[in-house]
Design a protein around this motif. Structure first.
Motif, PDB file in Angstrom:
ATOM      1  N   ASN A  97       0.796  -1.235   0.000  1.00  0.00           N
ATOM      2  CA  ASN A  97       0.000   0.000   0.000  1.00  0.00           C
ATOM      3  C   ASN A  97       0.825   1.279   0.000  1.00  0.00           C
ATOM      4  N   GLU A  98       2.104   1.205  -0.314  1.00  0.00           N
ATOM      5  CA  GLU A  98       2.952   2.391  -0.353  1.00  0.00           C
ATOM      6  C   GLU A  98       3.887   2.326  -1.554  1.00  0.00           C
ATOM      7  N   THR A  99       3.966   3.455  -2.259  1.00  0.00           N
ATOM      8  CA  THR A  99       4.806   3.542  -3.452  1.00  0.00           C
ATOM      9  C   THR A  99       5.655   4.808  -3.365  1.00  0.00           C
ATOM     10  N   PHE A 100       6.947   4.645  -3.584  1.00  0.00           N
ATOM     11  CA  PHE A 100       7.845   5.798  -3.629  1.00  0.00           C
ATOM     12  C   PHE A 100       8.038   6.155  -5.097  1.00  0.00           C
ATOM     13  N   VAL A 101       7.700   7.405  -5.450  1.00  0.00           N
ATOM     14  CA  VAL A 101       7.792   7.873  -6.835  1.00  0.00           C
ATOM     15  C   VAL A 101       8.941   8.861  -6.936  1.00  0.00           C
ATOM     16  N   SER A 102       9.788   8.641  -7.912  1.00  0.00           N
ATOM     17  CA  SER A 102      10.895   9.546  -8.200  1.00  0.00           C
ATOM     18  C   SER A 102      10.747  10.020  -9.641  1.00  0.00           C
ATOM     19  N   ILE A 103      10.834  11.344  -9.841  1.00  0.00           N
ATOM     20  CA  ILE A 103      10.755  11.926 -11.181  1.00  0.00           C
ATOM     21  C   ILE A 103      12.039  12.710 -11.419  1.00  0.00           C
ATOM     22  N   THR A 104      12.717  12.394 -12.518  1.00  0.00           N
ATOM     23  CA  THR A 104      13.938  13.096 -12.909  1.00  0.00           C
ATOM     24  C   THR A 104      13.743  13.665 -14.301  1.00  0.00           C
ATOM     25  N   ASN A 105      14.044  14.949 -14.465  1.00  0.00           N
ATOM     26  CA  ASN A 105      13.979  15.625 -15.764  1.00  0.00           C
ATOM     27  C   ASN A 105      15.411  16.021 -16.113  1.00  0.00           C
ATOM     28  N   SER A 106      15.895  15.555 -17.271  1.00  0.00           N
ATOM     29  CA  SER A 106      17.287  15.796 -17.651  1.00  0.00           C
ATOM     30  C   SER A 106      17.399  16.166 -19.126  1.00  0.00           C
ATOM     31  N   GLY A 107      18.603  16.598 -19.491  1.00  0.00           N
ATOM     32  CA  GLY A 107      18.880  16.935 -20.887  1.00  0.00           C
ATOM     33  C   GLY A 107      18.628  18.395 -21.211  1.00  0.00           C
ATOM     34  N   PHE A 108      18.769  19.263 -20.219  1.00  0.00           N
ATOM     35  CA  PHE A 108      18.532  20.685 -20.439  1.00  0.00           C
ATOM     36  C   PHE A 108      19.623  21.280 -21.327  1.00  0.00           C
ATOM     37  N   HIS A 109      19.249  22.326 -22.079  1.00  0.00           N
ATOM     38  CA  HIS A 109      20.150  22.961 -23.040  1.00  0.00           C
ATOM     39  C   HIS A 109      20.293  24.441 -22.722  1.00  0.00           C
ATOM     40  N   GLY A 110      21.419  25.011 -23.117  1.00  0.00           N
ATOM     41  CA  GLY A 110      21.612  26.451 -22.989  1.00  0.00           C
ATOM     42  C   GLY A 110      22.785  26.788 -22.104  1.00  0.00           C
ATOM     43  N   ASP A 111      22.931  28.101 -21.852  1.00  0.00           N
ATOM     44  CA  ASP A 111      24.014  28.547 -20.978  1.00  0.00           C
ATOM     45  C   ASP A 111      23.654  28.225 -19.527  1.00  0.00           C
ATOM     46  N   SER A 112      24.578  28.482 -18.626  1.00  0.00           N
ATOM     47  CA  SER A 112      24.391  28.124 -17.217  1.00  0.00           C
ATOM     48  C   SER A 112      23.135  28.741 -16.616  1.00  0.00           C
ATOM     49  N   ASP A 113      22.889  30.020 -16.901  1.00  0.00           N
ATOM     50  CA  ASP A 113      21.704  30.680 -16.338  1.00  0.00           C
ATOM     51  C   ASP A 113      20.423  30.031 -16.832  1.00  0.00           C
ATOM     52  N   LYS A 114      20.385  29.705 -18.114  1.00  0.00           N
ATOM     53  CA  LYS A 114      19.185  29.080 -18.675  1.00  0.00           C
ATOM     54  C   LYS A 114      18.969  27.693 -18.061  1.00  0.00           C
ATOM     55  N   ILE A 115      20.029  26.929 -17.918  1.00  0.00           N
ATOM     56  CA  ILE A 115      19.921  25.584 -17.337  1.00  0.00           C
ATOM     57  C   ILE A 115      19.468  25.669 -15.882  1.00  0.00           C
ATOM     58  N   ILE A 116      20.030  26.594 -15.123  1.00  0.00           N
ATOM     59  CA  ILE A 116      19.620  26.759 -13.720  1.00  0.00           C
ATOM     60  C   ILE A 116      18.136  27.094 -13.647  1.00  0.00           C
ATOM     61  N   ASP A 117      17.668  27.983 -14.528  1.00  0.00           N
ATOM     62  CA  ASP A 117      16.252  28.352 -14.560  1.00  0.00           C
ATOM     63  C   ASP A 117      15.376  27.144 -14.893  1.00  0.00           C
ATOM     64  N   GLN A 118      15.800  26.339 -15.877  1.00  0.00           N
ATOM     65  CA  GLN A 118      15.025  25.155 -16.273  1.00  0.00           C
ATOM     66  C   GLN A 118      14.987  24.123 -15.145  1.00  0.00           C
ATOM     67  N   VAL A 119      16.119  23.901 -14.489  1.00  0.00           N
ATOM     68  CA  VAL A 119      16.178  22.935 -13.383  1.00  0.00           C
ATOM     69  C   VAL A 119      15.273  23.391 -12.238  1.00  0.00           C
ATOM     70  N   ARG A 120      15.341  24.681 -11.895  1.00  0.00           N
ATOM     71  CA  ARG A 120      14.502  25.207 -10.813  1.00  0.00           C
ATOM     72  C   ARG A 120      13.017  25.069 -11.153  1.00  0.00           C
ATOM     73  N   ASN A 121      12.626  25.493 -12.360  1.00  0.00           N
ATOM     74  CA  ASN A 121      11.213  25.414 -12.762  1.00  0.00           C
ATOM     75  C   ASN A 121      10.712  23.977 -12.811  1.00  0.00           C
ATOM     76  N   SER A 122      11.543  23.086 -13.318  1.00  0.00           N
ATOM     77  CA  SER A 122      11.146  21.682 -13.406  1.00  0.00           C
ATOM     78  C   SER A 122      11.012  21.054 -12.016  1.00  0.00           C
ATOM     79  N   THR A 123      11.956  21.358 -11.142  1.00  0.00           N
ATOM     80  CA  THR A 123      11.883  20.824  -9.779  1.00  0.00           C
ATOM     81  C   THR A 123      10.617  21.318  -9.084  1.00  0.00           C
ATOM     82  N   GLU A 124      10.343  22.621  -9.197  1.00  0.00           N
ATOM     83  CA  GLU A 124       9.123  23.170  -8.601  1.00  0.00           C
ATOM     84  C   GLU A 124       7.886  22.497  -9.192  1.00  0.00           C
ATOM     85  N   GLY A 125       7.848  22.408 -10.511  1.00  0.00           N
ATOM     86  CA  GLY A 125       6.675  21.846 -11.185  1.00  0.00           C
ATOM     87  C   GLY A 125       6.416  20.400 -10.811  1.00  0.00           C
ATOM     88  N   PHE A 126       7.455  19.564 -10.864  1.00  0.00           N
ATOM     89  CA  PHE A 126       7.246  18.153 -10.551  1.00  0.00           C
ATOM     90  C   PHE A 126       6.979  17.923  -9.065  1.00  0.00           C
TER      91      PHE A 126
END
Length: 155
Positions: A97-126
């Motif tokens: 009756n218990e399931t541990f779910v892990s979601i990983t989003n990878s393969g971001f593109h762009g400069d460091s600032d763009k990647i940091i923004d994508q990682v932050r938004n994806s982490t918040e969203g998921f």
């Protein structure tokens, strides 16, 4: 210093439901729309494209399912055609009756600032997606977390 690829987003959550119910919640749009997007063109199927729509934002995207292992793993490719990323769900049953779910989003593109923004938004969203899934699956509550992430007038 440890050198590893840190260009990914990750969110994890324990959901107190059997793994089969939790897995179905992420492949069946009739369930998923209760906590994430508003419409899906069909169930996720390996090597198939599916359309997901967030009507409140006037936004749709195509998702290609690369891996679908029943009650274990889902891997999709999504995003703008020239900037797709991979999203991987893993489902680990802790007991019947218990399931541990892990979601990983990878393969971001762009400069460091763009990647940091994508990682932050994806982490918040998921994180919101998992919290919404937990509330819906465990308590049948629709918290509207994705809808309320960008309220009208602030988006």
């Amino acid at each position: 210093m440890k050198t590893e690829n840190n260009k990914y987003a990750k969110a994890e959550m324990l959901i107190r439901k059997p793994v089969s119910e939790v897995f179905q919640a992420f492949i069946n749009p009739e369930i998923t729309r209760k906590f994430w997007f508003t419409k899906g063109s069909g169930k996720l199927e390996e090597n198939q494209k599916t359309e997901w729509t967030w009507e409140m934002y006037g936004f749709s995207l195509s998702v290609t399912t690369l891996v679908l292992q029943e009650n274990k793993k889902i891997v999709i490719e999504w995003g703008n055609p020239d900037e797709t990323t991979l999203v991987e769900w893993t489902f680990t049953p802790l007991n019947e009756n218990e399931t541990f779910v892990s979601i990983t989003n990878s393969g971001f593109h762009g400069d460091s600032d763009k990647i940091i923004d994508q990682v932050r938004n994806s982490t918040e969203g998921f994180t919101l997606v998992l919290a919404g899934a937990k509330a819906y699956l465990e308590h049948q509550l629709q918290l509207n977390l994705v809808l309320d992430r960008f309220p009208k007038g602030l988006a």
